[in-house]
Design an enzyme around this catalytic site. Structure first.
Site, short mmCIF file in Angstrom:
data_model
loop_
_atom_site.label_atom_id
_atom_site.label_comp_id
_atom_site.label_asym_id
_atom_site.label_seq_id
_atom_site.Cartn_x
_atom_site.Cartn_y
_atom_site.Cartn_z
N GLU A 43 -44.94 43.76 2.03
CA GLU A 43 -44.68 44.34 0.66
C GLU A 43 -44.85 45.77 0.43
O GLU A 43 -44.10 46.52 0.21
CB GLU A 43 -45.49 43.38 -0.44
N ASP A 88 -39.97 39.53 -0.98
CA ASP A 88 -39.92 40.73 -1.39
C ASP A 88 -39.78 41.72 -0.46
O ASP A 88 -39.35 42.87 -0.64
CB ASP A 88 -40.88 40.72 -2.54
#
Length: 413
Positions: free
Chosen positions: A88, A153
């Site tokens: 991330e 993500d």
């Protein structure tokens, strides 16, 4: 000529006074009312601070990463003890570098070093996805936290950053950014998108034939609608449009069904193979899994970008009630935004106030409607006035990315 190429490349340490990037979003959207030159200088100053604290070279020759513990503060999010970085953070860093390349003479070399790091830590499912968690010694975290798994993500942001790199620097040099982006997007489709439901899974480990409990789960912080739209354009793959439409459908269903008065969304949505609903507490990460908590806090930024960049009215409609709730509940004072809400708008037990992880993304959402001008101006002022020492990696990084968006500098590949 791209927006980023319209400004002269400046050595980052040379000056904070730079020409203003003129990146028009769709007609009718707004920017903070502070003079543009001041906003631009404040962004560059914070980018410089952020980079000095969190950006690190190391873990192998020619490699670099975002050090999530660079400020000496605890690292959360289910990471293993001694965590150095997570995918991330890696995606965030690559986005920031390529979108600030016009004011950072080292941006391309640093971006390439981050790409080298990601390639040195492939997920177990695919060499084109990144293992989500590395610890001291620059090794993937253990099986107890699934350190070699991929997180959706991070991979989405890395792919988008690679598309931007192709636009800004071209792919005729040492690195074919376009080819890297294509490979990453293909791997995301293969391992992190459910092929039947067409929803974004929470990682390669969840979108698996033998997985049942988490397979039909999605994370609202992953609703990167403008990413999905750009991937569809870049690849010509209709599947990306299917994922985009599925995501918009889930957004409407959950907001209307579970938060009609507030527009709030939960961190996780489950049962996507039946009747989608907020996950219960302790479903995966903690007490706030079914609430507007540390994952969902990114939703206003992620979703609003699809209106700012592409004008999709569904994005505007989704963030409008959430913004209205925040304005009403705080009396238009962003310093009173709490660190988490139940979907009915009540605050989570013992909430903190004024975390940049919650405040700054709401500034991006405010930009979709001129009626929010005073609210947006207050958020910008609060964001700028909050010192880097007051926040941790997560809050400071979401602050940086939101400031980039609020300056009109978010790019489309």
């Amino acid at each position: 000529m791209t927006m980023l190429s319209r400004l002269p490349a400046l050595a980052l340490l040379a000056c904070t006074c730079l020409p203003v990037a003129a990146a028009p979003y769709v007609s009718g959207t707004i920017l903070p009312g502070q003079p543009a030159e001041e906003r631009a200088a404040q962004l560059v100053d914070f980018y410089r601070q952020w980079k000095s604290v969190y950006f690190k070279h190391g873990c192998g020759e020619g490699q670099a990463y975002v050090d999530v513990g660079g400020d000496g503060k605890p690292v959360f999010g289910g990471t293993e003890a001694g965590t150095v970085t997570v995918s991330e953070a890696h995606g965030y860093g690559m986005l920031a570098l390529v979108m600030m390349a016009d004011v950072d003479a080292d941006a391309r070399a640093d971006f390439d070093a981050m790409l080298a790091y990601a390639q040195a830590h492939p997920a177990s499912s695919s060499p084109d996805l990144m293992a989500w968690n590395q610890v001291e010694g620059c090794i993937d975290a253990g099986v107890d936290v699934g350190g070699s798994n991929a997180a959706t993500d991070g991979d989405l942001d890395i792919a988008y950053a690679l598309l931007l790199a192709d636009k800004v620097w071209g792919s005729d040099g040492a690195i074919d950014y376009a080819a890297k982006a294509e490979a990453t997007m293909a791997a995301i489709l293969a391992y992190e998108v459910d092929p039947v439901s067409m929803h974004l899974g929470i990682g390669d480990w969840a979108v698996h034939p033998d997985e049942t409990y988490y397979r039909y789960t999605t994370r609202t912080s992953d609703f990167m609608l403008s990413h999905l739209r750009s991937f569809a354009t870049a690849t010509g793959e209709a599947a990306w449009t299917d994922v985009l439409e599925r995501t918009y459908g889930l957004m409407a269903e959950v907001q209307q069904g579970f938060a009609p008065q507030t527009g709030l969304v939960p961190d996780f949505i489950m049962d996507l193979d039946g009747a989608p609903r907020p996950a219960p507490a302790e479903f995966l990460e903690g007490e706030g899994d079914g609430a507007y908590s540390w994952n969902a806090a990114r939703y206003p930024w992620r979703v609003a970008l699809d209106y700012l960049l592409f004008g999709d009215a569904r994005a505007q409609a989704s963030v409008a009630p959430l913004t209205a709730f925040m304005r009403h509940s705080t009396g238009d004072d962003p310093t009173q935004i709490a660190d988490g809400y139940a979907l009915d708008g009540t605050t989570m037990p013992d909430p903190g106030l004024n975390s940049m992880a919650f405040v700054a993304p709401l500034g991006v959402a405010a930009m979709v409607d001129p009626a929010n001008q005073r609210w947006l101006d207050s958020i910008w002022a609060d964001t700028v006035q909050t010192p880097i020492s007051q926040e941790d990696y997560f809050g400071n990084t979401l602050k940086l990315l939101s400031m980039i968006a609020m300056n009109g500098r978010w790019e489309v590949p």
